[in-house]
Design an enzyme around this catalytic site. Sequence first.
Site, PDB file in Angstrom:
ATOM      1  N   ASN A  91      35.404  27.108   9.644  1.00 50.72           N
ATOM      2  CA  ASN A  91      35.436  27.585   8.261  1.00 50.72           C
ATOM      3  C   ASN A  91      34.028  27.652   7.670  1.00 50.72           C
ATOM      4  O   ASN A  91      33.250  26.712   7.830  1.00 50.72           O
ATOM      5  CB  ASN A  91      36.292  26.629   7.412  1.00 50.72           C
ATOM      6  CG  ASN A  91      37.717  26.523   7.923  1.00 50.72           C
ATOM      7  OD1 ASN A  91      38.284  27.502   8.393  1.00 50.72           O
ATOM      8  ND2 ASN A  91      38.302  25.338   7.842  1.00 50.72           N
ATOM      9  N   HIS A 146      36.575  23.409  14.821  1.00 52.72           N
ATOM     10  CA  HIS A 146      37.808  22.659  15.084  1.00 52.72           C
ATOM     11  C   HIS A 146      38.415  23.110  16.414  1.00 52.72           C
ATOM     12  O   HIS A 146      38.518  24.317  16.673  1.00 52.72           O
ATOM     13  CB  HIS A 146      38.857  22.956  14.007  1.00 52.72           C
ATOM     14  CG  HIS A 146      38.493  22.547  12.626  1.00 52.72           C
ATOM     15  ND1 HIS A 146      38.980  21.400  12.047  1.00 52.72           N
ATOM     16  CD2 HIS A 146      37.703  23.127  11.688  1.00 52.72           C
ATOM     17  CE1 HIS A 146      38.518  21.304  10.804  1.00 52.72           C
ATOM     18  NE2 HIS A 146      37.733  22.347  10.561  1.00 52.72           N
ATOM     19  N   HIS A 194      30.865  22.968  11.625  1.00 50.71           N
ATOM     20  CA  HIS A 194      31.676  22.300  12.656  1.00 50.71           C
ATOM     21  C   HIS A 194      32.759  23.257  13.131  1.00 50.71           C
ATOM     22  O   HIS A 194      33.207  24.123  12.379  1.00 50.71           O
ATOM     23  CB  HIS A 194      32.291  20.996  12.131  1.00 50.71           C
ATOM     24  CG  HIS A 194      33.041  21.173  10.855  1.00 50.71           C
ATOM     25  ND1 HIS A 194      32.421  21.232   9.635  1.00 50.71           N
ATOM     26  CD2 HIS A 194      34.358  21.330  10.616  1.00 50.71           C
ATOM     27  CE1 HIS A 194      33.318  21.413   8.695  1.00 50.71           C
ATOM     28  NE2 HIS A 194      34.515  21.486   9.265  1.00 50.71           N
TER      29      HIS A 194
HETATM   30  P1  5GP Z   1      36.736  21.798   7.102  1.00 47.39           P
HETATM   31  O1  5GP Z   1      37.870  21.818   6.094  1.00 47.39           O
HETATM   32  O2  5GP Z   1      35.410  21.600   6.403  1.00 47.39           O
HETATM   33  O3  5GP Z   1      36.739  22.939   8.051  1.00 47.39           O
HETATM   34  O4  5GP Z   1      37.027  20.520   7.994  1.00 47.39           O
HETATM   35  C1  5GP Z   1      36.556  19.247   7.727  1.00 47.39           C
HETATM   36  C2  5GP Z   1      37.277  18.307   8.657  1.00 47.39           C
HETATM   37  O5  5GP Z   1      36.538  17.122   8.761  1.00 47.39           O
HETATM   38  C3  5GP Z   1      38.672  17.924   8.174  1.00 47.39           C
HETATM   39  O6  5GP Z   1      39.621  18.264   9.187  1.00 47.39           O
HETATM   40  C4  5GP Z   1      38.572  16.425   7.945  1.00 47.39           C
HETATM   41  O7  5GP Z   1      39.746  15.738   8.299  1.00 47.39           O
HETATM   42  C5  5GP Z   1      37.398  16.022   8.823  1.00 47.39           C
HETATM   43  N1  5GP Z   1      36.625  14.893   8.337  1.00 47.39           N
HETATM   44  C6  5GP Z   1      36.143  14.710   7.072  1.00 47.39           C
HETATM   45  N2  5GP Z   1      35.422  13.575   7.007  1.00 47.39           N
HETATM   46  C7  5GP Z   1      35.443  13.028   8.262  1.00 47.39           C
HETATM   47  C8  5GP Z   1      34.874  11.843   8.810  1.00 47.39           C
HETATM   48  O8  5GP Z   1      34.201  11.049   8.149  1.00 47.39           O
HETATM   49  N3  5GP Z   1      35.091  11.619  10.143  1.00 47.39           N
HETATM   50  C9  5GP Z   1      35.825  12.480  10.921  1.00 47.39           C
HETATM   51  N4  5GP Z   1      35.986  12.169  12.200  1.00 47.39           N
HETATM   52  N5  5GP Z   1      36.384  13.604  10.414  1.00 47.39           N
HETATM   53  C10 5GP Z   1      36.206  13.869   9.097  1.00 47.39           C
END
Ligand code: 5GP
Length: 140
Positions: A88, A103, A101
């Site tokens: 994203n 997924h 990042h």
């Molecule tokens: P986004 O919504 O930005 O694409 O995804 C962020 C992801 O990071 C989410 O799936 C969330 O659960 C994960 N996440 C957020 N903070 C942390 C963290 O401190 N450690 C880990 N392992 N995952 C995290």
Amino acid sequence: MIKDDCIFCKIANGVIPSAPVYEDDSFKVILDLAPANKGHALILPKQHFDNCFSMDDETASKVFPLAKKVATAIKEEFNCDGVNILQNNGEAAGQTVFHFHTHIIPRYKDDTATITWKQLTTEPAEQEKLAASLNERISK
Ligand code: 5GP
Ligand code: ZN
């Protein structure tokens, strides 16, 4: 560049400890804290990039080969029916952590994860115009 107040910079560079799924000079792969399914992994570059737009081509070129390796390991480990590889960019696109990042999400027939959108209709002439306009931007 590493950003002092960035949680993923801290995790990717070992300031905050984590159990790495994989690590090399450029990336750390970790498990998501709040997974869509068990084994949901995140590929983090060690350098800070807010999103794909600020990432250099050399780092970007390494992301998909690594995503393929992680997806393959996840498929073998969980014997899942499918795998989503998604990434994203920007709040409007669902980004919540502003360090690039990717997924890698194991998927099962009838699981509860929802990665979907309402499909719009298209019109051939407009599609052709749009494609040409994008092609011009990409090719310049
Ligand atoms: P986004 O919504 O930005 O694409 O995804 C962020 C992801 O990071 C989410 O799936 C969330 O659960 C994960 N996440 C957020 N903070 C942390 C963290 O401190 N450690 C880990 N392992 N995952 C995290
Ligand atoms: Zn960062």
